[in-house]
Design an enzyme around this catalytic site. Sequence first.
Site, PDB file in Angstrom:
ATOM      1  N   HIS A 217       9.634   4.646  -4.211  1.00 24.37           N
ATOM      2  CA  HIS A 217      10.419   3.688  -3.405  1.00 24.37           C
ATOM      3  C   HIS A 217      10.623   4.180  -1.969  1.00 24.37           C
ATOM      4  CE1 HIS A 217      11.316   0.757  -6.568  1.00 24.37           C
ATOM      5  NE2 HIS A 217      11.262   1.798  -7.365  1.00 24.37           N
ATOM      6  N   THR A 218       9.734   5.006  -1.525  1.00 25.33           N
ATOM      7  CA  THR A 218       9.777   5.486  -0.143  1.00 25.33           C
ATOM      8  C   THR A 218       8.775   4.728   0.723  1.00 25.33           C
ATOM      9  OG1 THR A 218       8.292   7.193  -0.932  1.00 25.33           O
ATOM     10  CG2 THR A 218      10.578   7.852  -0.550  1.00 25.33           C
ATOM     11  N   ASP A 219       7.756   4.147   0.090  1.00 17.90           N
ATOM     12  CA  ASP A 219       6.666   3.579   0.909  1.00 17.90           C
ATOM     13  C   ASP A 219       7.132   2.411   1.776  1.00 17.90           C
ATOM     14  OD1 ASP A 219       6.789   1.837  -1.305  1.00 17.90           O
ATOM     15  OD2 ASP A 219       4.617   1.775  -1.630  1.00 17.90           O
TER      16      ASP A 219
ATOM     17  N   GLY B  99       1.614  -2.853 -16.925  1.00 16.00           N
ATOM     18  CA  GLY B  99       3.056  -2.641 -16.923  1.00 16.00           C
ATOM     19  C   GLY B  99       3.424  -1.178 -17.088  1.00 16.00           C
ATOM     20  N   ALA B 100       2.445  -0.288 -16.955  1.00 15.63           N
ATOM     21  CA  ALA B 100       2.710   1.137 -17.160  1.00 15.63           C
ATOM     22  C   ALA B 100       3.091   1.828 -15.855  1.00 15.63           C
ATOM     23  CB  ALA B 100       1.486   1.807 -17.766  1.00 15.63           C
TER      24      ALA B 100
ATOM     25  N   SER C 205      -2.236  -1.448 -11.998  1.00 11.94           N
ATOM     26  CA  SER C 205      -3.391  -2.277 -12.354  1.00 11.94           C
ATOM     27  C   SER C 205      -3.532  -3.422 -11.348  1.00 11.94           C
ATOM     28  CB  SER C 205      -3.251  -2.822 -13.772  1.00 11.94           C
ATOM     29  OG  SER C 205      -2.012  -3.456 -13.935  1.00 11.94           O
ATOM     30  N   SER C 206      -2.412  -3.873 -10.763  1.00  8.42           N
ATOM     31  CA  SER C 206      -2.517  -4.997  -9.827  1.00  8.42           C
ATOM     32  C   SER C 206      -3.201  -4.573  -8.515  1.00  8.42           C
ATOM     33  CB  SER C 206      -1.154  -5.623  -9.555  1.00  8.42           C
ATOM     34  OG  SER C 206      -0.258  -4.674  -9.068  1.00  8.42           O
TER      35      SER C 206
ATOM     36  N   ASP D  93       0.256   1.924  -3.417  1.00  9.03           N
ATOM     37  CA  ASP D  93      -0.673   1.681  -4.524  1.00  9.03           C
ATOM     38  C   ASP D  93      -2.062   1.308  -4.007  1.00  9.03           C
ATOM     39  OD1 ASP D  93       1.699   1.943  -5.820  1.00  9.03           O
ATOM     40  OD2 ASP D  93       1.819  -0.124  -6.523  1.00  9.03           O
TER      41      ASP D  93
ATOM     42  N   TYR E 290      13.032  -5.168  -7.872  1.00 12.66           N
ATOM     43  CA  TYR E 290      12.260  -4.426  -6.863  1.00 12.66           C
ATOM     44  C   TYR E 290      12.532  -4.996  -5.471  1.00 12.66           C
ATOM     45  CZ  TYR E 290       8.322  -2.272  -4.448  1.00 12.66           C
ATOM     46  OH  TYR E 290       7.553  -1.553  -3.551  1.00 12.66           O
TER      47      TYR E 290
HETATM   48  C1  GLA Z   1       5.452  -0.157  -6.956  1.00 10.56           C
HETATM   49  C2  GLA Z   1       5.045  -0.690  -5.589  1.00 10.56           C
HETATM   50  C3  GLA Z   1       4.806   0.438  -4.596  1.00 10.56           C
HETATM   51  C4  GLA Z   1       5.969   1.425  -4.585  1.00 10.56           C
HETATM   52  C5  GLA Z   1       6.361   1.821  -6.005  1.00 10.56           C
HETATM   53  C6  GLA Z   1       7.610   2.652  -6.047  1.00 10.56           C
HETATM   54  O1  GLA Z   1       4.389   0.536  -7.528  1.00 10.56           O
HETATM   55  O2  GLA Z   1       3.885  -1.478  -5.680  1.00 10.56           O
HETATM   56  O3  GLA Z   1       4.565  -0.078  -3.319  1.00 10.56           O
HETATM   57  O4  GLA Z   1       7.054   0.912  -3.875  1.00 10.56           O
HETATM   58  O5  GLA Z   1       6.570   0.695  -6.832  1.00 10.56           O
HETATM   59  O6  GLA Z   1       7.404   3.867  -5.422  1.00 10.56           O
END
Ligand code: GLA
Length: 383
Positions: free
Chosen positions: A36-38, A123-124, A128-129, A173, A223
């Site tokens: 959750h830093t991105d 969902g892991a 995958s998305s 991601d 989120y």
């Molecule tokens: C998901 C989001 C990412 C990131 C993570 C948490 O994977 O797609 O952009 O924010 O959560 O680090």
Amino acid sequence: MSKKLVIQVKRCFKEQFKTNPLVVFSPGRINLIGEHTDYNDGFAFPAAINKGIVLAISKSDSKESYVFAFNKNEIHKFETKHIKPLKNGGWRNYMLGVVAELRVLGKEVESFNAVFGGNIPQGAGMSSSAALENSFVFGINELFNLGLTKHEMILVSQKAEHNFAGVKCGIMDQYASMFGLKKSALLLDCRTIESQTYKIDFKDYKWMLINTNVKHDLSESEYNDRREVCERVSGLLHLNALRDASKEDIDRIKSNISDEDYQKALFVINENQRVIQFSEAIKNGDTKALGNLLCQSHEGLSTKYKVSCKELDFLVDRAKENPNVLGSRMMGGGFGGCTINLVKKDAFKTFKKEVSKNFKAAFEYDCDVYSVKLSRGTQIIKK
Ligand code: GLA
């Protein structure tokens, strides 16, 4: 990457479309630390893995495009010029989002046929998305000679996720999936969208992923809520992002925000620092520090940022009790998915057995355990 999957997807494509496709592999990712830093312009430490999406794609003369999801046995027919997000569209929205966002950039996308299949558990928290988006943007870019750079492509993928899947994700991601390198993790600066490569070899230790197989229904809105909180707090501080904030900054406005928001902002500030400390611990070969940082990260995600769940917390607690596990934390967006654990190689099997048994006893269903290889990012598969 799974050769079997490549063969299956190619065979399926040839059966349906009677021609030879371009084949792309796009991996999922793990994240060592920096959660959750991105979307706060901060740092993360992801790596691409040897599980992902295989996409077979070719141009088509027909007015319509056909995309077949191999694992789901579902087909979607559409015109590239008339695309809208679908209600409960699932995989279709990621793929359609990419085409639509390419058109927003003024890129002409003609009709195509495609088959894709994957082996990333859904969902892991292994993205995958992003793998799916990247496989399509990369494949379409190649097929129609659109001339996009990899950096441009991942921004298209991210926008697809924002506008078609409704998740206001950061860039981690898509970046990891596109730019991953063998046996390496990427210390990613999410402001500049540039990374430093770290060879990952912890000698006696390796990574274990444990999937709770939980997927929280509200994870997407939760989120987006977290992102909003971060933007609100950085806005109050007149900063571009929480990346630029210190604890002293948020202390100054503590009375203007709720305690929940304060704790969330504090988590982000701490987590960013942990990523840097983690990279230093790798350089110094300080495995103990690595383990401690993982555990601190989980503690923050669970108690401050509040994105964990009882199943994830349970797995982290079991890992912490075991002297052969250096550290453990939930990975990805949260509310389910996997924990990532740094486990002594010669104790891997016994910990796997023990934790699986304990999980089953506690929740009356099975967790899944995986080991992954750090691998190359999105690429064309030659014949
Ligand atoms: C998901 C989001 C990412 C990131 C993570 C948490 O994977 O797609 O952009 O924010 O959560 O680090």
